[in-house]
Scaffold this motif. Structure first.
Motif, PDB file in Angstrom:
ATOM      1  N   ASP A  56      -0.670  34.522  37.126  1.00 34.43           N
ATOM      2  CA  ASP A  56       0.224  34.003  38.168  1.00 34.43           C
ATOM      3  C   ASP A  56      -0.555  33.577  39.403  1.00 34.43           C
ATOM      4  O   ASP A  56      -0.231  32.554  40.037  1.00 34.43           O
ATOM      5  CB  ASP A  56       1.262  35.066  38.543  1.00 34.43           C
ATOM      6  N   TYR A  57      -1.589  34.342  39.748  1.00 37.07           N
ATOM      7  CA  TYR A  57      -2.373  34.009  40.935  1.00 37.07           C
ATOM      8  C   TYR A  57      -3.077  32.666  40.786  1.00 37.07           C
ATOM      9  O   TYR A  57      -3.029  31.827  41.694  1.00 37.07           O
ATOM     10  CB  TYR A  57      -3.395  35.116  41.213  1.00 37.07           C
ATOM     11  N   VAL A  58      -3.745  32.454  39.662  1.00 31.87           N
ATOM     12  CA  VAL A  58      -4.482  31.191  39.518  1.00 31.87           C
ATOM     13  C   VAL A  58      -3.519  30.013  39.349  1.00 31.87           C
ATOM     14  O   VAL A  58      -3.817  28.895  39.788  1.00 31.87           O
ATOM     15  CB  VAL A  58      -5.502  31.247  38.367  1.00 31.87           C
ATOM     16  N   LEU A  59      -2.357  30.251  38.745  1.00 32.67           N
ATOM     17  CA  LEU A  59      -1.368  29.171  38.654  1.00 32.67           C
ATOM     18  C   LEU A  59      -0.894  28.753  40.041  1.00 32.67           C
ATOM     19  O   LEU A  59      -0.642  27.564  40.296  1.00 32.67           O
ATOM     20  CB  LEU A  59      -0.169  29.623  37.818  1.00 32.67           C
ATOM     21  N   ALA A  60      -0.779  29.720  40.947  1.00 33.90           N
ATOM     22  CA  ALA A  60      -0.284  29.425  42.292  1.00 33.90           C
ATOM     23  C   ALA A  60      -1.356  28.824  43.188  1.00 33.90           C
ATOM     24  O   ALA A  60      -1.017  28.167  44.188  1.00 33.90           O
ATOM     25  CB  ALA A  60       0.267  30.707  42.936  1.00 33.90           C
ATOM     26  N   ASN A  61      -2.628  29.007  42.857  1.00 35.99           N
ATOM     27  CA  ASN A  61      -3.677  28.619  43.791  1.00 35.99           C
ATOM     28  C   ASN A  61      -4.679  27.604  43.251  1.00 35.99           C
ATOM     29  O   ASN A  61      -5.532  27.133  44.012  1.00 35.99           O
ATOM     30  CB  ASN A  61      -4.438  29.867  44.244  1.00 35.99           C
ATOM     31  N   TYR A  62      -4.583  27.237  41.979  1.00 39.98           N
ATOM     32  CA  TYR A  62      -5.550  26.314  41.386  1.00 39.98           C
ATOM     33  C   TYR A  62      -4.808  25.317  40.493  1.00 39.98           C
ATOM     34  O   TYR A  62      -3.682  25.586  40.050  1.00 39.98           O
ATOM     35  CB  TYR A  62      -6.601  27.090  40.578  1.00 39.98           C
ATOM     36  N   PRO A  63      -5.430  24.185  40.219  1.00 33.44           N
ATOM     37  CA  PRO A  63      -4.762  23.148  39.420  1.00 33.44           C
ATOM     38  C   PRO A  63      -4.734  23.497  37.926  1.00 33.44           C
ATOM     39  O   PRO A  63      -5.479  22.937  37.118  1.00 33.44           O
ATOM     40  CB  PRO A  63      -5.600  21.896  39.693  1.00 33.44           C
ATOM     41  N   ILE A  64      -3.891  24.443  37.568  1.00 34.60           N
ATOM     42  CA  ILE A  64      -3.756  24.921  36.195  1.00 34.60           C
ATOM     43  C   ILE A  64      -2.416  24.455  35.630  1.00 34.60           C
ATOM     44  O   ILE A  64      -1.382  24.547  36.300  1.00 34.60           O
ATOM     45  CB  ILE A  64      -3.854  26.448  36.129  1.00 34.60           C
ATOM     46  N   ASP A  65      -2.427  23.980  34.401  1.00 37.34           N
ATOM     47  CA  ASP A  65      -1.212  23.527  33.732  1.00 37.34           C
ATOM     48  C   ASP A  65      -0.476  24.731  33.152  1.00 37.34           C
ATOM     49  O   ASP A  65      -0.963  25.363  32.206  1.00 37.34           O
ATOM     50  CB  ASP A  65      -1.582  22.551  32.612  1.00 37.34           C
ATOM     51  N   PRO A  66       0.690  25.095  33.677  1.00 30.62           N
ATOM     52  CA  PRO A  66       1.385  26.300  33.199  1.00 30.62           C
ATOM     53  C   PRO A  66       1.922  26.169  31.780  1.00 30.62           C
ATOM     54  O   PRO A  66       2.299  27.175  31.166  1.00 30.62           O
ATOM     55  CB  PRO A  66       2.522  26.466  34.205  1.00 30.62           C
ATOM     56  N   THR A  67       1.944  24.961  31.237  1.00 29.15           N
ATOM     57  CA  THR A  67       2.443  24.766  29.874  1.00 29.15           C
ATOM     58  C   THR A  67       1.331  24.862  28.832  1.00 29.15           C
ATOM     59  O   THR A  67       1.611  24.765  27.634  1.00 29.15           O
ATOM     60  CB  THR A  67       3.126  23.393  29.740  1.00 29.15           C
ATOM     61  N   LYS A  68       0.090  25.049  29.289  1.00 32.07           N
ATOM     62  CA  LYS A  68      -1.036  25.124  28.361  1.00 32.07           C
ATOM     63  C   LYS A  68      -1.904  26.334  28.699  1.00 32.07           C
ATOM     64  O   LYS A  68      -2.962  26.228  29.319  1.00 32.07           O
ATOM     65  CB  LYS A  68      -1.857  23.835  28.398  1.00 32.07           C
ATOM     66  N   LEU A  69      -1.398  27.493  28.293  1.00 31.87           N
ATOM     67  CA  LEU A  69      -2.096  28.749  28.502  1.00 31.87           C
ATOM     68  C   LEU A  69      -2.457  29.355  27.146  1.00 31.87           C
ATOM     69  O   LEU A  69      -1.643  29.356  26.217  1.00 31.87           O
ATOM     70  CB  LEU A  69      -1.224  29.745  29.280  1.00 31.87           C
ATOM     71  N   ALA A  70      -3.664  29.882  27.037  1.00 31.70           N
ATOM     72  CA  ALA A  70      -4.096  30.609  25.839  1.00 31.70           C
ATOM     73  C   ALA A  70      -4.784  31.888  26.286  1.00 31.70           C
ATOM     74  O   ALA A  70      -5.275  31.993  27.418  1.00 31.70           O
ATOM     75  CB  ALA A  70      -5.040  29.767  24.990  1.00 31.70           C
ATOM     76  N   LEU A  71      -4.801  32.884  25.407  1.00 30.15           N
ATOM     77  CA  LEU A  71      -5.455  34.162  25.726  1.00 30.15           C
ATOM     78  C   LEU A  71      -6.277  34.598  24.522  1.00 30.15           C
ATOM     79  O   LEU A  71      -5.875  34.424  23.371  1.00 30.15           O
ATOM     80  CB  LEU A  71      -4.417  35.228  26.072  1.00 30.15           C
ATOM     81  N   MET A  72      -7.440  35.170  24.825  1.00 30.24           N
ATOM     82  CA  MET A  72      -8.318  35.664  23.773  1.00 30.24           C
ATOM     83  C   MET A  72      -9.008  36.935  24.239  1.00 30.24           C
ATOM     84  O   MET A  72      -9.064  37.240  25.449  1.00 30.24           O
ATOM     85  CB  MET A  72      -9.362  34.605  23.397  1.00 30.24           C
ATOM     86  N   GLY A  73      -9.529  37.690  23.284  1.00 24.03           N
ATOM     87  CA  GLY A  73     -10.273  38.895  23.622  1.00 24.03           C
ATOM     88  C   GLY A  73     -10.859  39.511  22.379  1.00 24.03           C
ATOM     89  O   GLY A  73     -10.420  39.230  21.256  1.00 24.03           O
ATOM     90  N   TYR A  74     -11.848  40.363  22.579  1.00 25.01           N
ATOM     91  CA  TYR A  74     -12.535  41.020  21.467  1.00 25.01           C
ATOM     92  C   TYR A  74     -12.548  42.513  21.718  1.00 25.01           C
ATOM     93  O   TYR A  74     -12.708  42.970  22.849  1.00 25.01           O
ATOM     94  CB  TYR A  74     -13.963  40.480  21.336  1.00 25.01           C
ATOM     95  N   SER A  75     -12.381  43.306  20.656  1.00 26.27           N
ATOM     96  CA  SER A  75     -12.348  44.755  20.738  1.00 26.27           C
ATOM     97  C   SER A  75     -11.136  45.166  21.570  1.00 26.27           C
ATOM     98  O   SER A  75     -10.018  44.840  21.195  1.00 26.27           O
ATOM     99  CB  SER A  75     -13.663  45.282  21.304  1.00 26.27           C
TER     100      SER A  75
ATOM    101  N   THR B 242      -6.665  24.050  20.401  1.00 22.64           N
ATOM    102  CA  THR B 242      -6.358  22.618  20.506  1.00 22.64           C
ATOM    103  C   THR B 242      -5.029  22.292  19.829  1.00 22.64           C
ATOM    104  O   THR B 242      -4.195  21.552  20.371  1.00 22.64           O
ATOM    105  CB  THR B 242      -7.490  21.788  19.886  1.00 22.64           C
ATOM    106  N   ALA B 243      -4.814  22.862  18.639  1.00 23.43           N
ATOM    107  CA  ALA B 243      -3.557  22.624  17.933  1.00 23.43           C
ATOM    108  C   ALA B 243      -2.372  23.182  18.706  1.00 23.43           C
ATOM    109  O   ALA B 243      -1.306  22.559  18.776  1.00 23.43           O
ATOM    110  CB  ALA B 243      -3.622  23.240  16.536  1.00 23.43           C
ATOM    111  N   ALA B 244      -2.563  24.369  19.313  1.00 16.97           N
ATOM    112  CA  ALA B 244      -1.469  24.984  20.058  1.00 16.97           C
ATOM    113  C   ALA B 244      -1.120  24.205  21.316  1.00 16.97           C
ATOM    114  O   ALA B 244       0.041  24.170  21.736  1.00 16.97           O
ATOM    115  CB  ALA B 244      -1.841  26.421  20.417  1.00 16.97           C
ATOM    116  N   PHE B 245      -2.132  23.572  21.936  1.00 18.12           N
ATOM    117  CA  PHE B 245      -1.871  22.774  23.140  1.00 18.12           C
ATOM    118  C   PHE B 245      -1.278  21.404  22.797  1.00 18.12           C
ATOM    119  O   PHE B 245      -0.839  20.688  23.681  1.00 18.12           O
ATOM    120  CB  PHE B 245      -3.161  22.582  23.931  1.00 18.12           C
TER     121      PHE B 245
END
Length: 733
Positions: free
Chosen positions: A557-576, A717-720
């Protein structure tokens, strides 16, 4: 769940060298490439990056030894190199060791001879890992072929089930040894070694060798494994050097219980500090380590340091050999691995003094050096920086940071007289450097190293961002693609492992690889991360996927409010644990278009019984059968019925930390719930090695990392795109 902290191997620094990867070993300065020739790393580029590690200053202060690990595409073997401490950019480093193709690992664990005459190292030539000595005055490296009588022959163990031998053919009867043949000494595999400061003694620890009888049993597939009854253990031995570097007599076993984890010589006496951890998974019941002092003149009579905590992880002698500084768990309620540094007089009944209680960072015992002013230097990770600090022995002041000119400092090293200092330094957007300074705190003088990868790789420096979430201020690293103007860009959120871990401001080619696809990357350090003090580290106890999930989403939410981020194209990843967080996110929100989970925990019940050690998890939520509701609440599987987001799972088949069954559980559940899900497994890969290859670090697996990165990009890429992936569930009747 994993104790996989920053997804970077300790003291192994991965290089993409700032704005471009320059050929540091070339003659003369390297011209800066023009903007038109720079490019973000491709998937194939990440197979061609080498790594530097373990700089070691020579005893006379004139030479620097370091380890270079070849790129994934070249087999990822390590070799030893040397460069003058006074070298300029026009000088070239020199490769000292080479290995045959059959040796996949190369040379490692190097140490200088105290008189500068030779270098010692470990390498596997043939069937055994041996200690080698390379005489710098000329000649080939030669191994010490240490042999011992195996302490036990399992093939003759009265407690073992030994079937009768198979009938032998007539051709073999003449070769049969007499039944009363004496047991022969067997070559040992050296696990580690330490050379005394005066060069008189060698300490080495090694795993008990197999006997010929045991080898025959294996060949005949008489190989049942009795869990937690391993009798081949790691023991420590002493030997004396002759003036020519050969060994006088034979190895002498020290009268200590196994398993030996490490040993350090006193600088002024022939005494050795040895760290022991009992074998056969004893630590699963809780920390069980111990510290002993061994006198080289009386190895049969070691002395245990009675008040050293069982969580002891390593220690260092002070300059006069009268006391020891060691790392062990803090006395406060904190995750396993949260260490303080303690001072202890080197006497059996001395009690330790905590020197760092209340320090808001993570301290380590590796790389401690006592200084003439009565303090000592230690590595410390604070927030997104990895630096070194000065610590007073009176414990009256908090550790003081020493600025060495970069966000991440690793491998700090000096010689006994401290005639110079060497280290590795890098930061996001800046080149990795092998540094030298005559005094600690002086600016880095870069030393030349070999070319570390493809030329002209572009990189970006992160912005350190902060946001409020509940009672905490959370930090994160935000990487933005350049040259986008005011256009809004997609965002990939990358969650670190642990959960007791942290993202640090390193130069990271994997991030640059993602940036090259036009995506911003946010790496948050939510509550439970290391590097921020005890209260913050313990804040997700019995709350996995709770407050830390909220911290991650507050960062979005913070970066969406303060930087030019497209809220319709978000992905999340992580390991362990990042992969586990991906599982929590899957069942708690549909704000993301794609989620990638690497080696996750999905079900705390099945994980607890199959992972390689449960003490870490037990701190977070207890024994699952005693805390049923807590364990299920903190399992991503609990919310899988609410899942909607396309989900990709990447898993090593040989993972002992978060076993394959965890990924399979999530795959089956999502598939049956009708959620688009893909599971990709990688043969031979354990937990850490798969992550290392994915991130572009040198890996002996030539294509697994490449495949994983390609799948990540294709999936996101497919998800976006406008076309969602199809459901995997069978049609409902």
């Amino acid at each position: 769940m994993l104790r996989f902290r920053t997804l970077v191997l300790p003291l192994v620094c991965f290089v993409s060298a700032g704005i471009w990867l320059h050929a540091a070993a070339q003659s003369g300065p390297t011209p800066a490439p023009s903007a038109t020739t720079l490019h973000f790393p491709t998937n194939e580029d990440l197979r061609h990056l080498k790594a530097l590690s373990s700089p070691i200053l020579s005893p006379d202060g004139k030479q620097v030894l370091f380890t270079l690990t070849h790129a994934t595409a070249d087999g990822a073997a390590s070799h030893l190199w040397i460069v003058p401490a006074s070298a300029t950019s026009a000088d070239k480093p020199r490769q000292l060791t080479f290995s045959p193709p059959a040796d996949k690992r190369g040379e490692h664990n190097a140490q200088w001879a105290p008189d500068n005459s030779a270098i010692f190292f470990l390498a596997k030539r043939g069937d055994h890992t041996q200690l080698f000595r390379l005489d710098l005055r000329g000649g080939e490296a030669s191994p010490y072929d240490f042999k011992i009588l195996p302490p036990v022959d399992v093939s003759k163990d009265k407690d073992a089930i030994n079937p009768p031998p198979a009938p032998e053919s007539s051709e073999k009867k003449d070769d049969k040894k007499p039944s009363n043949a004496k047991q022969e000494p067997q070559t040992i595999d050296v696990a580690g070694f330490s050379i005394s400061f005066d060069g008189k003694y060698l300490a080495l620890w090694a795993h008990d060798p197999e006997t010929p009888g045991e080898k025959k049993q294996k060949e005949a597939k008489i190989d049942a494994s009795w869990v937690n009854h391993e009798k081949h253990l790691t023991r420590i031995y002493l030997a004396a050097f002759k003036p020519d570097g050969t060994i006088e007599g034979s190895l002498n076993e020290v009268n200590l219980p196994p398993d030996v984890r490490g040993a350090t010589w006193s600088p002024v006496a022939d005494k050795l500090l040895v760290i022991i951890e009992p074998p056969n998974d004893a630590s699963d019941l809780g920390p069980a380590g111990a510290a002993w002092i061994v006198d080289a003149a009386a190895p049969a009579k070691p002395t245990r340091l009675a008040y050293v905590p069982t969580s002891v992880g390593g220690g260092v002698w002070n300059a006069d050999g009268t006391s020891i500084v060691f790392a062990a768990s803090t006395s406060q309620d904190a995750p396993p691995g949260y260490d303080d540094l303690y001072l202890l007089a080197a006497t059996p009944d001395a009690k330790p003094i905590n020197l760092t209680r209340g320090f808001n960072g993570q301290l380590r015992a590796q790389g401690i050096y006592f200084t003439p002013d009565g303090s000592f230097i230690a590595p410390a990770a604070v927030g997104t920086r990895n630096t070194v600090v000065r610590i007073a022995l009176d414990a009256k002041a908090q550790p003081t940071p020493i600025d060495l000119g970069a966000a991440v400092i690793s491998g700090l090293n000096t010689n006994r007289k401290q005639t110079g200092w060497v280290w590795l330094a890098d930061s996001g957007g800046h080149p990795m450097q092998l540094c030298y300074a005559s005094k600690l705190g002086d600016p880095c003088t870069p030393l030349p190293t070999p070319t570390l990868g493809p030329a002209n790789l572009r990189t970006v420096a992160p912005q350190l961002v902060h946001w409020k979430s509940g009672p905490f201020t959370i930090e994160g690293l935000l990487y933005l693609p350049p040259d986008t103007g005011s256009a809004k860009v997609p965002l990939v959120v990358d969650v670190h492992g642990g959960p007791f871990g942290a993202w640090e401001d390193r130069n990271d080619p994997f991030v640059d690889f993602l940036i090259g696809h036009g995506w911003a990357v946010l790496r948050p350090n939510p509550r439970g991360s290391s590097n921020y003090g005890v209260k913050f580290a313990a804040a997700n106890k019995n709350d996995l996927g709770g407050g830390d999930y909220q911290d991650v989403m507050a960062g979005v939410d913070y970066v969406l409010a303060n930087y030019p981020i497209d809220p319709t194209k978000l992905a999340l990843m992580g390991y362990s644990y990042g992969g586990e967080m991906a599982g929590f996110v899957e069942g708690k929100t549909d704000r993301f278009k794609a989620i990638i989970s690497g080696a996750p925990v999905i079900d705390q019940f099945s994980e607890y019984g199959t992972e390689g050690g449960s003490w870490y998890d037990r701190w977070y939520f207890g024994k699952p059968w005693e805390h049923m509701n807590d364990a299920w609440r903190q399992s991503p599987l609990a919310n899988v019925a609410h899942a909607k987001t396309p989900f990709l799972i990447l898993q090593g088949e040989s993972d002992t930390t978060d076993p394959l069954g965890q990924a399979q559980e999530m795959y089956r559940a999502l598939r049956q719930e009708g959620v688009p899900v893909e599971l990709v497994t990688y043969p031979r890969e354990n937990h850490g090695p798969l992550a290392i290859g994915m991130l572009g670090h040198p890996s002996p697996e030539p294509w697994h990392g490449y495949d994983a990165r390609q799948r990540i990009v294709t999936f996101i890429t497919a998800a976006f795109s406008a076309t969602p992936p199809p459901s995997t569930a069978p049609a409902k009747q």
